[in-house]
Design an enzyme around this catalytic site. Structure first.
Site, mmCIF file in Angstrom:
data_model
loop_
_atom_site.group_PDB
_atom_site.id
_atom_site.type_symbol
_atom_site.label_atom_id
_atom_site.label_comp_id
_atom_site.label_asym_id
_atom_site.label_seq_id
_atom_site.Cartn_x
_atom_site.Cartn_y
_atom_site.Cartn_z
ATOM 1 N N TYR A 19 5.939 -15.164 -5.890
ATOM 2 C CA TYR A 19 5.913 -13.693 -5.843
ATOM 3 C C TYR A 19 5.964 -13.116 -7.265
ATOM 4 C CZ TYR A 19 7.725 -8.916 -5.199
ATOM 5 O OH TYR A 19 7.932 -7.562 -5.263
ATOM 6 N N GLU A 28 11.514 -8.880 -10.600
ATOM 7 C CA GLU A 28 11.344 -10.330 -10.397
ATOM 8 C C GLU A 28 10.488 -10.938 -11.512
ATOM 9 O OE1 GLU A 28 12.497 -12.726 -7.841
ATOM 10 O OE2 GLU A 28 13.973 -11.141 -8.030
ATOM 11 N N THR A 40 7.783 -5.292 -10.668
ATOM 12 C CA THR A 40 9.104 -5.654 -10.163
ATOM 13 C C THR A 40 9.975 -6.352 -11.196
ATOM 14 O OG1 THR A 40 10.215 -7.200 -8.648
ATOM 15 C CG2 THR A 40 7.946 -7.699 -9.174
ATOM 16 N N ARG A 73 15.278 -0.647 5.008
ATOM 17 C CA ARG A 73 14.985 -1.952 4.413
ATOM 18 C C ARG A 73 14.698 -2.980 5.513
ATOM 19 N NH1 ARG A 73 13.009 -4.537 0.002
ATOM 20 N NH2 ARG A 73 14.629 -5.181 -1.477
ATOM 21 N N LYS A 98 3.022 -10.991 -9.181
ATOM 22 C CA LYS A 98 3.289 -9.626 -9.632
ATOM 23 C C LYS A 98 3.090 -9.493 -11.138
ATOM 24 C CE LYS A 98 4.593 -6.989 -6.105
ATOM 25 N NZ LYS A 98 4.132 -5.605 -5.865
ATOM 26 N N ALA A 158 1.319 -1.962 -1.474
ATOM 27 C CA ALA A 158 1.060 -3.088 -0.564
ATOM 28 C C ALA A 158 1.465 -4.396 -1.216
ATOM 29 C CB ALA A 158 -0.424 -3.134 -0.207
ATOM 30 N N SER A 193 6.167 -8.857 0.169
ATOM 31 C CA SER A 193 7.243 -8.465 -0.750
ATOM 32 C C SER A 193 8.508 -9.313 -0.615
ATOM 33 C CB SER A 193 7.596 -6.994 -0.519
ATOM 34 O OG SER A 193 8.296 -6.846 0.700
ATOM 35 N N GLN A 203 9.057 0.189 3.442
ATOM 36 C CA GLN A 203 10.209 1.005 3.037
ATOM 37 C C GLN A 203 9.803 2.099 2.052
ATOM 38 O OE1 GLN A 203 14.439 -0.249 1.447
ATOM 39 N NE2 GLN A 203 13.049 -0.211 -0.295
HETATM 40 P P1 NAP Z 1 7.685 -3.590 2.270
HETATM 41 O O1 NAP Z 1 8.642 -2.764 3.034
HETATM 42 O O2 NAP Z 1 7.618 -5.058 2.505
HETATM 43 O O3 NAP Z 1 6.222 -2.967 2.488
HETATM 44 C C1 NAP Z 1 5.073 -3.614 2.060
HETATM 45 C C2 NAP Z 1 3.869 -3.010 2.752
HETATM 46 O O4 NAP Z 1 2.689 -3.680 2.263
HETATM 47 C C3 NAP Z 1 3.841 -3.154 4.280
HETATM 48 O O5 NAP Z 1 3.625 -1.879 4.842
HETATM 49 C C4 NAP Z 1 2.682 -4.078 4.535
HETATM 50 O O6 NAP Z 1 1.929 -3.763 5.673
HETATM 51 C C5 NAP Z 1 1.787 -3.806 3.347
HETATM 52 N N1 NAP Z 1 0.839 -4.901 3.100
HETATM 53 C C6 NAP Z 1 1.123 -6.227 2.984
HETATM 54 N N2 NAP Z 1 -0.002 -6.924 2.781
HETATM 55 C C7 NAP Z 1 -1.020 -6.027 2.759
HETATM 56 C C8 NAP Z 1 -2.403 -6.146 2.577
HETATM 57 N N3 NAP Z 1 -2.999 -7.335 2.400
HETATM 58 N N4 NAP Z 1 -3.176 -5.014 2.613
HETATM 59 C C9 NAP Z 1 -2.592 -3.813 2.822
HETATM 60 N N5 NAP Z 1 -1.272 -3.645 3.014
HETATM 61 C C10 NAP Z 1 -0.489 -4.732 2.975
HETATM 62 O O7 NAP Z 1 7.925 -3.401 0.689
HETATM 63 P P2 NAP Z 1 8.731 -2.260 -0.100
HETATM 64 O O8 NAP Z 1 10.148 -2.694 -0.259
HETATM 65 O O9 NAP Z 1 8.425 -0.945 0.470
HETATM 66 O O10 NAP Z 1 8.075 -2.401 -1.537
HETATM 67 C C11 NAP Z 1 6.920 -1.662 -1.910
HETATM 68 C C12 NAP Z 1 6.255 -2.333 -3.104
HETATM 69 O O11 NAP Z 1 7.167 -2.373 -4.195
HETATM 70 C C13 NAP Z 1 5.844 -3.781 -2.868
HETATM 71 O O12 NAP Z 1 4.678 -4.002 -3.626
HETATM 72 C C14 NAP Z 1 6.982 -4.593 -3.456
HETATM 73 O O13 NAP Z 1 6.533 -5.865 -3.854
HETATM 74 C C15 NAP Z 1 7.361 -3.712 -4.635
HETATM 75 N N6 NAP Z 1 8.743 -3.776 -5.080
HETATM 76 C C16 NAP Z 1 9.763 -3.619 -4.198
HETATM 77 C C17 NAP Z 1 11.071 -3.609 -4.656
HETATM 78 C C18 NAP Z 1 12.224 -3.408 -3.700
HETATM 79 O O14 NAP Z 1 13.367 -3.704 -4.100
HETATM 80 N N7 NAP Z 1 12.008 -2.856 -2.517
HETATM 81 C C19 NAP Z 1 11.332 -3.756 -6.037
HETATM 82 C C20 NAP Z 1 10.259 -3.898 -6.904
HETATM 83 C C21 NAP Z 1 8.961 -3.882 -6.433
HETATM 84 P P3 NAP Z 1 2.319 -4.211 7.176
HETATM 85 O O15 NAP Z 1 3.163 -3.075 7.648
HETATM 86 O O16 NAP Z 1 0.979 -4.307 7.820
HETATM 87 O O17 NAP Z 1 3.033 -5.518 7.060
HETATM 88 O O1 F7E Z 2 17.553 -11.332 -2.219
HETATM 89 C C1 F7E Z 2 20.318 -13.768 -2.360
HETATM 90 C C2 F7E Z 2 18.949 -14.230 -2.772
HETATM 91 O O2 F7E Z 2 15.728 -11.154 -0.530
HETATM 92 C C3 F7E Z 2 18.500 -10.872 -3.146
HETATM 93 C C4 F7E Z 2 12.317 -7.654 -2.983
HETATM 94 O O3 F7E Z 2 12.268 -6.296 -2.615
HETATM 95 O O4 F7E Z 2 13.772 -7.207 -4.831
HETATM 96 C C5 F7E Z 2 13.648 -7.959 -3.637
HETATM 97 O O5 F7E Z 2 13.701 -9.351 -3.921
HETATM 98 C C6 F7E Z 2 19.423 -12.008 -3.572
HETATM 99 C C7 F7E Z 2 18.681 -13.300 -3.952
HETATM 100 O O6 F7E Z 2 15.754 -9.633 -2.559
HETATM 101 C C8 F7E Z 2 20.624 -14.437 1.180
HETATM 102 O O7 F7E Z 2 18.952 -15.619 -3.098
HETATM 103 C C9 F7E Z 2 21.803 -14.765 -0.598
HETATM 104 O O8 F7E Z 2 19.266 -13.824 -5.112
HETATM 105 O O9 F7E Z 2 17.370 -9.250 -0.786
HETATM 106 P P1 F7E Z 2 16.594 -10.325 -1.410
HETATM 107 P P2 F7E Z 2 15.042 -10.209 -3.879
HETATM 108 O O10 F7E Z 2 14.661 -11.616 -3.727
HETATM 109 O O11 F7E Z 2 15.907 -9.841 -5.038
HETATM 110 C C10 F7E Z 2 12.764 -7.459 -5.821
HETATM 111 C C11 F7E Z 2 13.030 -6.564 -7.007
HETATM 112 C C12 F7E Z 2 11.390 -7.370 -5.282
HETATM 113 O O12 F7E Z 2 10.446 -7.027 -5.985
HETATM 114 C C13 F7E Z 2 11.162 -7.957 -3.923
HETATM 115 O O13 F7E Z 2 9.965 -7.439 -3.343
HETATM 116 O O14 F7E Z 2 20.236 -12.348 -2.470
HETATM 117 N N1 F7E Z 2 20.686 -14.130 -0.975
HETATM 118 N N2 F7E Z 2 21.784 -14.973 0.725
HETATM 119 C C14 F7E Z 2 19.919 -13.891 0.101
HETATM 120 N N3 F7E Z 2 18.737 -13.268 0.245
HETATM 121 C C15 F7E Z 2 18.234 -13.163 1.495
HETATM 122 N N4 F7E Z 2 17.064 -12.511 1.670
HETATM 123 N N5 F7E Z 2 18.878 -13.712 2.585
HETATM 124 C C16 F7E Z 2 20.074 -14.346 2.480
HETATM 125 O O15 F7E Z 2 20.631 -14.819 3.460
#
Ligand code: NAP
Ligand code: F7E
Length: 338
Positions: free
Chosen positions: A147, A125, A123, A182, A151, A79, A82, A12
C-alpha cells in the site's frame, strides 16, 4: 456554481467531503464502481444530492467519460484499496488501483481539460520506517507495505504531472483519520465496535488485536477533508502534511475507549501474552492474536502540520479524547438501535 468530481465517494472521507462541498454550494459528482447490489455506503443519507457516474480508476476510458459528463472544476481522488494489511494479500491490484489508477486520472485530465484542479490522497504510510521525528513535507520516505509503495508512486506521479504539464495537482499527506464512519477493519473502529458488543450485547468474548505498541497520529476525518478543499483553493498547487501533531499507542486508544464506556482496564503480560483485564470484574476483555500482526510494521507516526496551519490556515478541531468519545458513543448508540 462550482462542480467537483469525487472518486471513492462512498468511503469515509468521500462522505465528509461531499457534505462539505454540498454545504459550500458545489454540484457534487461521485465516481462509483458498479455493484451487484445497490449500495451507497457512507453517502446513502445524501445520495439524492449527488450525481453518480459509473467508473473505475483502473479504467482510463471510464475516467475520460466521467470528466466529459461532469465537466468538473475540481477532482478529488480518494479511491483506493485503503486497508494496509490487505495490501500484502492483493499487492498487484493495490498497485493498479492506488498507483496506476492515479496516472489514469492525471492522464484523463491532461487529455481533456488541463484547468481542472486535482487532489491526490497521499498518506503518512509513505514515511513507513520513519527517517525523522516528527514527519513533515521534507522527511524522506521509506514505505513498509505494498500500500505504502503504491501510494508513493502515486505521490510522485502527481508531482511529475504538475511539473511536466503545469497541472494544478496537490498531494495531501494525511495521517490517520478516523470517525464514526470508519470501516470496521481499521483498529480504532474495531475497538469501539467491539466495546459496544461487550457492553450492549452481553457478548463478553475478548477483542482480539495485533500490535498494541504501534503508535499513530490520529485525527477526525471531518477536520481533514477541510484541508483537502483548502489545498485546491490556493493560488499555487503544493503538497501538505495534515496531522494532529500527537501520537498515541494502540494500547492507549484501547484504554481510553473502554474508559469512555465505563470500564477501567489494566494491561498484563507482554507481546503475544498481553491481555487487557477489567479492573473490577477481572475479566479478560482484550487479547493479542498474532494473526493481526503485519509482515512489516510502521511503528511510529507523528506528523508536523505547521505548513498547513501557516499557509492554509488549517487547524484540527477534534482532539484525540473527543475522537475516541465520538466513536465509542456512536457505536454504543448503534448497538442500542439494532
Ligand atoms: P475508504 O473508506 O476505504 O474508501 C475508499 C473508497 O475507494 C471506497 O469508496 C471504494 O469504493 C473506492 N474504490 C476502491 N477501489 C476503487 C476503484 N478501483 N475505482 C473506484 N473507486 C474505488 O478510504 P478512506 O479512509 O475514505 O480514505 C480515502 C483516501 O485517503 C484513500 O485513498 C486512502 O488510501 C487515503 N488515506 C486515508 C487515510 C485515513 O486514515 N483514512 C489516511 C491517508 C490517506 P467501494 O465503496 O466500491 O469499495
Ligand atoms: O492500523 C495496529 C496496526 O489498520 C493502525 C489507513 O487509513 O491509516 C490507515 O492505515 C495500527 C497498525 O490503520 C490491529 O498494526 C493492532 O500499526 O487502523 P489501521 P493503518 O494501517 O495505520 C493510513 C494513514 C492510511 O493511509 C491507510 O489507508 O494498528 N493494529 N491491532 C491493528 N490494526 C488493525 N487494522 N487491526 C488490528 O486488530
Amino acid at each position: 456554481m462550482k462542480k467537483a468530481l469525487i472518486s471513492g465517494i462512498c468511503g469515509q472521507d468521500g462522505s465528509y467531503l461531499s457534505e462539505l462541498l454540498l454545504e459550500k454550494g458545489y454540484e457534487v459528482y461521485g465516481l462509483v464502481r458498479r455493484k451487484a447490489k445497490e449500495d451507497y455506503g457512507n453517502v446513502a443519507h445524501i445520495k439524492d444530492k449527488i450525481r453518480f457516474i459509473y467508473g473505475d480508476v483502473t479504467d482510463l476510458a471510464s475516467l475520460i467519460l466521467a470528466i466529459k459528463e461532469a465537466d468538473p472544476d475540481e477532482i478529488y481522488n480518494l479511491a483506493a484499496q485503503s486497508f494496509v494489511k490487505a495490501s500484502w494479500d492483493s499487492p498487484v491490484s493495490t498497485g493498479e488501483i492506488d498507483g496506476l489508477g492515479v496516472t489514469n486520472f492525471l492522464e484523463a485530465i491532461r487529455q481533456t481539460n488541463r484547468k481542472i484542479r486535482f487532489y491526490q490522497a497521499s498518506t503518512s504510510e509513505m514515511f513507513g520506517k520513519v527517517q525523522a521525528i516528527p514527519q513533515d513535507e521534507t522527511t524522506p520516505f521509506y514505505p513498509r507495505s505494498p500500500y505504502g509503495v503504491a501510494k508513493l508512486y502515486a505521490h510522485w506521479i502527481t508531482i511529475n504531472y504538475r511539473e511536466s504539464y503545469g497541472l494544478f495537482a496537490c498531494c495531501g499527506i494525511l495521517f490517520n483519520h478516523e470517525s464514526e464512519r470508519r470501516g470496521l477493519e481499521f483498529v480504532t473502529r474495531k475497538i469501539t465496535h467491539g466495546i459496544a458488543r461487550i457492553v450492549k450485547k452481553g457478548n463478553r468474548a475478548p477483542i482480539e488485536l495485533g500490535n498494541l505498541d504501534a503508535k499513530r497520529d490520529w485525527g477526525h476525518a471531518r477536520d481533514y477533508v477541510k484541508a483537502m478543499w483548502l489545498m485546491l483553493q490556493q493560488d499555487k498547487p503544493d503538497d501538505y502534511v495534515i496531522a494532529s501533531g500527537e501520537t498515541h499507542a494502540v494500547r492507549e486508544f484501547v484504554y481510553e475507549a473502554f474508559k469512555e464506556a465505563g470500564i477501567e482496564l489494566e494491561f498484563k503480560g507482554k507481546g503475544v501474552d498481553e491481555v487487557g483485564i477489567d479492573k473490577k470484574t477481572k475479566e479478560v476483555l482484550v487479547k493479542v492474536n498474532p494473526i493481526f500482526y503485519r509482515p512489516a510494521e510502521v511503528e511510529l507516526l507523528i506528523g508536523n502540520p505547521k505548513k498547513a496551519e501557516t499557509k492554509l490556515n488549517w487547524k484540527k478541531e477534534i482532539d484525540f479524547k473527543t475522537l475516541v468519545k465520538l466513536m465509542v458513543q456512536n457505536d454504543l448508540r448503534l448497538a442500542d438501535e439494532e
